[in-house]
Write an enzyme that holds these catalytic residues in place. Sequence first.
Site, short mmCIF file in Angstrom:
data_model
loop_
_atom_site.label_atom_id
_atom_site.label_comp_id
_atom_site.label_asym_id
_atom_site.label_seq_id
_atom_site.Cartn_x
_atom_site.Cartn_y
_atom_site.Cartn_z
CB ALA A 66 -78.71 -57.94 -25.19
N GLY A 111 -83.05 -59.49 -27.44
CA GLY A 111 -83.05 -58.51 -28.16
C GLY A 111 -83.01 -58.79 -29.58
CD GLU A 114 -86.57 -57.09 -26.39
OE1 GLU A 114 -85.38 -57.46 -26.01
OE2 GLU A 114 -87.04 -56.61 -25.57
CD GLU A 134 -85.35 -61.32 -23.39
OE1 GLU A 134 -86.37 -62.18 -23.41
OE2 GLU A 134 -85.23 -60.35 -24.27
N1 CO8 Z 1 -74.84 -63.12 -26.07
C1 CO8 Z 1 -73.49 -63.34 -26.00
N2 CO8 Z 1 -72.89 -64.36 -27.05
C2 CO8 Z 1 -73.55 -65.15 -27.37
C3 CO8 Z 1 -74.92 -65.06 -27.39
C4 CO8 Z 1 -75.57 -64.10 -26.85
N3 CO8 Z 1 -76.80 -63.57 -26.93
N4 CO8 Z 1 -75.66 -66.15 -27.95
C5 CO8 Z 1 -74.73 -66.76 -28.52
N5 CO8 Z 1 -73.39 -66.31 -28.09
C6 CO8 Z 1 -72.17 -67.09 -28.41
C7 CO8 Z 1 -71.91 -68.29 -27.70
O1 CO8 Z 1 -71.38 -67.90 -26.32
C8 CO8 Z 1 -70.89 -69.08 -28.49
O2 CO8 Z 1 -69.69 -68.37 -28.31
P1 CO8 Z 1 -68.18 -69.36 -27.87
O3 CO8 Z 1 -68.16 -69.81 -29.30
O4 CO8 Z 1 -67.02 -68.26 -27.50
O5 CO8 Z 1 -68.65 -70.25 -26.85
C9 CO8 Z 1 -71.12 -68.51 -29.68
O6 CO8 Z 1 -72.29 -67.44 -29.75
C10 CO8 Z 1 -71.96 -69.67 -30.48
O7 CO8 Z 1 -73.08 -69.91 -29.51
P2 CO8 Z 1 -73.43 -71.38 -29.23
O8 CO8 Z 1 -72.10 -72.24 -29.27
O9 CO8 Z 1 -74.45 -71.49 -28.09
O10 CO8 Z 1 -74.36 -71.96 -30.50
P3 CO8 Z 1 -75.57 -72.95 -30.71
O11 CO8 Z 1 -75.95 -73.14 -32.10
O12 CO8 Z 1 -75.14 -74.30 -29.92
O13 CO8 Z 1 -76.66 -72.39 -29.79
C11 CO8 Z 1 -78.45 -70.59 -29.32
C12 CO8 Z 1 -77.25 -71.16 -30.43
C13 CO8 Z 1 -79.63 -71.53 -29.05
C14 CO8 Z 1 -78.86 -69.51 -29.92
C15 CO8 Z 1 -77.33 -70.19 -28.04
O14 CO8 Z 1 -76.25 -69.73 -28.58
C16 CO8 Z 1 -78.27 -69.34 -27.14
O15 CO8 Z 1 -79.14 -69.98 -26.31
N6 CO8 Z 1 -77.80 -68.19 -27.05
C17 CO8 Z 1 -78.29 -67.17 -25.97
C18 CO8 Z 1 -79.77 -66.87 -26.43
C19 CO8 Z 1 -80.32 -65.93 -25.62
O16 CO8 Z 1 -80.49 -66.17 -24.33
N7 CO8 Z 1 -80.70 -64.62 -25.96
C20 CO8 Z 1 -81.16 -63.49 -25.26
C21 CO8 Z 1 -80.14 -62.79 -24.38
S1 CO8 Z 1 -80.68 -61.69 -23.25
C22 CO8 Z 1 -81.38 -60.36 -24.12
O17 CO8 Z 1 -81.44 -60.41 -25.19
C23 CO8 Z 1 -81.88 -59.36 -23.42
C24 CO8 Z 1 -82.41 -58.30 -24.42
C25 CO8 Z 1 -82.65 -56.86 -23.53
C26 CO8 Z 1 -81.56 -56.32 -22.68
C27 CO8 Z 1 -82.12 -55.23 -22.19
C28 CO8 Z 1 -81.05 -54.53 -21.40
C29 CO8 Z 1 -80.68 -54.82 -20.00
#
Ligand code: CO8
Length: 260
Positions: A66, A111, A114, A134
């Site tokens: 998400a 998400g 999921e 998460e």
């Molecule tokens: N949300 C928003 N932006 C994201 C997300 C995300 N989940 N994942 C990546 N991005 C963005 C980064 O911020 C970055 O943006 P920018 O270039 O502007 O800085 C761009 O995508 C590229 O990402 P990275 O530079 O971090 O790329 P890497 O190759 O270095 O890393 C990863 C890849 C490992 C996937 C890393 O991006 C990461 O850890 N992302 C987050 C993963 C995460 O924690 N996902 C879970 C989110 S919480 C969730 O999904 C809850 C679901 C249920 C919600 C229920 C409602 C409340």
Amino acid sequence: MTDYNNVNVEQKGKVLIVTISREKALNALNRETITELREVFNSYWDDENVGCVIITGAGKAFVAGADISEIAKLDSIAGTEYSALGNYLMKTIANFPKPVIAAINGFALGGGSELALACDIRLASEKAKLGQPEVNLGIIPGYGGTQRLARLVGPGKAMKMILTGEMIDAQEAYRIGYVEAIYPPEELMDKAIEMANVICSKAPLAINMAKECINRGLDTSLSLGIDFERVNFGQTCATVDKNEGCNAFLEKRKAEFTGK
Ligand code: CO8
């Protein structure tokens, strides 16, 4: 064809390919993307020209979760509503009358995991990385992950993934039964389309009822599930396609199903 900002829709024969395309945020599911995906599924709900759907992601991610910039702003009430919004999409996919295959091309996190779990079959690229991270953000899965992951891989393995927040690779996902098959990245879509075409070649009503029986059964007792199957089996026996399928076998020819 409707234009979407974050989703591309392409039809190949009876296979609908839905590509989440928000590469700047690794296809993270923001409100707009969730709403667009729901619209796509709603608009093809009754379409007899679609027999199977494939969901995949553009670029190096399936869906990296998400959208964390939206999650950061949530209070308790908004968080509950945000969870409901995503869960409504997941239910729409799980209840969609045709099978949905997740072609997991890269990161499937939070998400995104999921979303894959709400699909009927999960195929992964060798490069896929999956996880429920998460707890790293101080939240829990909110789009059905605690429930669907535990049902799919068992409570212990789901606990390990959700409580450690660690990513697993495609091999490990295959080993624990999270994904059904792994392919080299360049073969993933061809293999997914091949599988979707096999499904499309079968009797559509039987496919629909088999999906519903499996999903309903997982949500109820064994005896109620078997009752549900019995009723649906009886219904398949009243279809034109049942006559066609059985006659084709007996006449040693290929069945021509019509979905009736
Ligand atoms: N949300 C928003 N932006 C994201 C997300 C995300 N989940 N994942 C990546 N991005 C963005 C980064 O911020 C970055 O943006 P920018 O270039 O502007 O800085 C761009 O995508 C590229 O990402 P990275 O530079 O971090 O790329 P890497 O190759 O270095 O890393 C990863 C890849 C490992 C996937 C890393 O991006 C990461 O850890 N992302 C987050 C993963 C995460 O924690 N996902 C879970 C989110 S919480 C969730 O999904 C809850 C679901 C249920 C919600 C229920 C409602 C409340």
